[in-house]
Design an enzyme around this catalytic site. Sequence first.
Site, PDB file in Angstrom:
ATOM      1  N   LYS A 136       0.848  -1.201   0.000  1.00 55.89           N
ATOM      2  CA  LYS A 136       0.000   0.000   0.000  1.00 55.89           C
ATOM      3  C   LYS A 136       0.882   1.249   0.000  1.00 55.89           C
ATOM      4  O   LYS A 136       2.089   1.165   0.256  1.00 55.89           O
ATOM      5  CB  LYS A 136      -0.943  -0.021   1.197  1.00 55.89           C
ATOM      6  CG  LYS A 136      -0.259   0.057   2.541  1.00 55.89           C
ATOM      7  CD  LYS A 136      -1.269  -0.141   3.659  1.00 55.89           C
ATOM      8  CE  LYS A 136      -0.583  -0.264   4.999  1.00 55.89           C
ATOM      9  NZ  LYS A 136      -1.146   0.560   6.029  1.00 55.89           N
TER      10      LYS A 136
ATOM     11  N   ARG B 218     -10.156   0.711  16.115  1.00 57.79           N
ATOM     12  CA  ARG B 218     -10.098   1.496  14.888  1.00 57.79           C
ATOM     13  C   ARG B 218     -11.063   0.911  13.863  1.00 57.79           C
ATOM     14  O   ARG B 218     -11.891   1.610  13.303  1.00 57.79           O
ATOM     15  CB  ARG B 218      -8.653   1.501  14.365  1.00 57.79           C
ATOM     16  CG  ARG B 218      -8.400   2.423  13.219  1.00 57.79           C
ATOM     17  CD  ARG B 218      -6.940   2.477  12.829  1.00 57.79           C
ATOM     18  NE  ARG B 218      -6.468   1.243  12.222  1.00 57.79           N
ATOM     19  CZ  ARG B 218      -5.268   1.090  11.667  1.00 57.79           C
ATOM     20  NH1 ARG B 218      -4.413   2.095  11.646  1.00 57.79           N
ATOM     21  NH2 ARG B 218      -4.913  -0.059  11.134  1.00 57.79           N
TER      22      ARG B 218
ATOM     23  N   TYR C 102      17.040  29.684   5.710  1.00 59.01           N
ATOM     24  CA  TYR C 102      15.807  30.320   6.198  1.00 59.01           C
ATOM     25  C   TYR C 102      15.830  30.457   7.709  1.00 59.01           C
ATOM     26  O   TYR C 102      16.178  29.513   8.426  1.00 59.01           O
ATOM     27  CB  TYR C 102      14.588  29.476   5.802  1.00 59.01           C
ATOM     28  CG  TYR C 102      14.214  29.610   4.348  1.00 59.01           C
ATOM     29  CD1 TYR C 102      13.840  30.845   3.819  1.00 59.01           C
ATOM     30  CD2 TYR C 102      14.233  28.505   3.513  1.00 59.01           C
ATOM     31  CE1 TYR C 102      13.492  30.968   2.484  1.00 59.01           C
ATOM     32  CE2 TYR C 102      13.884  28.615   2.176  1.00 59.01           C
ATOM     33  CZ  TYR C 102      13.517  29.848   1.665  1.00 59.01           C
ATOM     34  OH  TYR C 102      13.180  29.964   0.360  1.00 59.01           O
TER      35      TYR C 102
ATOM     36  N   MET D 137      12.812  23.822   0.220  1.00 58.82           N
ATOM     37  CA  MET D 137      12.019  22.958  -0.654  1.00 58.82           C
ATOM     38  C   MET D 137      12.905  22.111  -1.585  1.00 58.82           C
ATOM     39  O   MET D 137      12.639  20.935  -1.819  1.00 58.82           O
ATOM     40  CB  MET D 137      11.045  23.793  -1.491  1.00 58.82           C
ATOM     41  CG  MET D 137      10.019  22.967  -2.232  1.00 58.82           C
ATOM     42  SD  MET D 137       8.973  23.958  -3.300  1.00 58.82           S
ATOM     43  CE  MET D 137       8.088  24.965  -2.132  1.00 58.82           C
TER      44      MET D 137
HETATM   45  C1  LIG Z   1      -4.031  -3.955   8.549  1.00 57.20           C
HETATM   46  C2  LIG Z   1      -2.561  -3.826   8.340  1.00 57.20           C
HETATM   47  N1  LIG Z   1      -1.830  -4.935   8.253  1.00 57.20           N
HETATM   48  C3  LIG Z   1      -0.479  -4.878   8.073  1.00 57.20           C
HETATM   49  C4  LIG Z   1       0.162  -3.676   7.969  1.00 57.20           C
HETATM   50  C5  LIG Z   1       1.666  -3.646   7.803  1.00 57.20           C
HETATM   51  O1  LIG Z   1       2.248  -3.111   8.966  1.00 57.20           O
HETATM   52  P1  LIG Z   1       3.824  -2.932   9.081  1.00 57.20           P
HETATM   53  O2  LIG Z   1       4.200  -1.982   8.021  1.00 57.20           O
HETATM   54  O3  LIG Z   1       4.023  -2.391  10.446  1.00 57.20           O
HETATM   55  O4  LIG Z   1       4.415  -4.280   8.869  1.00 57.20           O
HETATM   56  C6  LIG Z   1      -0.568  -2.496   8.077  1.00 57.20           C
HETATM   57  C7  LIG Z   1       0.113  -1.200   8.012  1.00 57.20           C
HETATM   58  O5  LIG Z   1      -0.297  -0.183   8.467  1.00 57.20           O
HETATM   59  C8  LIG Z   1      -1.975  -2.572   8.264  1.00 57.20           C
HETATM   60  O6  LIG Z   1      -2.726  -1.468   8.367  1.00 57.20           O
END
Ligand SMILES: Cc1ncc(COP(=O)(O)O)c(C=O)c1O
Length: 365
Positions: free
Chosen positions: A35, A130, A255, A303
């Site tokens: 992701k 969550r 800056y 930047m």
């Molecule tokens: C549901 C879920 N599983 C696994 C992961 C992977 O976590 P990590 O990057 O700490 O291994 C995440 C990351 O945020 C997550 O939200």
Amino acid sequence: MARPLTATVDLDAILQNYRYAKKLQPSCKAFAVVKSNAYGHGAIEVARYLDEEADAFAVAAIEEGLALREAGITSPILLLEGVFEGDEWTLCEQHGFWAALENAQQMDELVASQVKIEKIFLKLDSGMHRLGGDKETAPNFVTALKETGQVGEVVLMTHFACADDLSDLTTVQQLTYFEQARQAIGDIAASVANSAAIMKWSVPEGGWIRPGIMLYGISPFAGVSGRALGLRPAMTLSTKVISTRQLKKGDKVGYGLGYVASEDHVLATIAAGYGDGYPRHAQNGTPMQIDGQSACLAGRVSMDMLTVRMEDYSVAPSMGQEVVLWGDDVPVEEVADAAGTIGYELVTRMTARPHYRYLRKDSAQ
Ligand SMILES: Cc1ncc(COP(=O)(O)O)c(C=O)c1O
């Protein structure tokens, strides 16, 4: 001449880190969590390199999954947050996505869509509060999902709030809660472990692990580098010295004139800034290397540029020298610490502006 800032991504390091995760939990299958553009490393390149070997990929949302399918990725893909709108279920079926499911609305929309989904990961809220339902309602969800006849397998999934803190017993409590839910349901596979849990906690046998940050060679734990955990850092962010000047003791830089020379020394200006993803909140003294020697940030991050001094004032940096902002010998975790954040944030905040270079090789097992 092109701007020299380059993010070099060692794809083979990511593959080796994936194998390492599986070696630590040999009874489990493993998602490669890609992701957020594979934590800034380039989701398509990473997924292409791992596609033959990965058991499956995990992304946050359907857009990320569709981009992988368009790039030719064939492994299963899990949507970690499931669908955001009911009409996504049809796309899930078309593209063979697996989905997390956490509430009755997603369930109703699944039923209404009449699609078939190979695996649903039912989210249990074991304490993070969550996403997910409680252990009292989980068995009914599982029964209802099975009764739809639309779902091949239901896996029970949870996520830890504090797995990166080995002194915090919340993870033990979450695991206990999870096992109680599993017992109430009966025979069901489990998916609980992120990188921290894979490396340091005892997780249920035989299910699915979800390594993310460790794939990229970055530690989920404070105060310890990925390398010290046996991981191979995957990204080197490097650039060059584009200007130098002699400072006199007391001269101020950048800056807000946020750096004051404590003695005479040569200052280097380098091509990298917060517009590339380098953290603006990095403090004076944030580590880097120039030409293999210790150097550090001297002045507020702009930047497009940073100003830097050698740790050893007697060494003068010179034009064109290679600067490593993070990589093998400059742990991204230390840079993050000096900016008051974590390695996760630094890499996922990388922008499209640096040149991205991918290293591949035929890797031995
Ligand atoms: C549901 C879920 N599983 C696994 C992961 C992977 O976590 P990590 O990057 O700490 O291994 C995440 C990351 O945020 C997550 O939200």
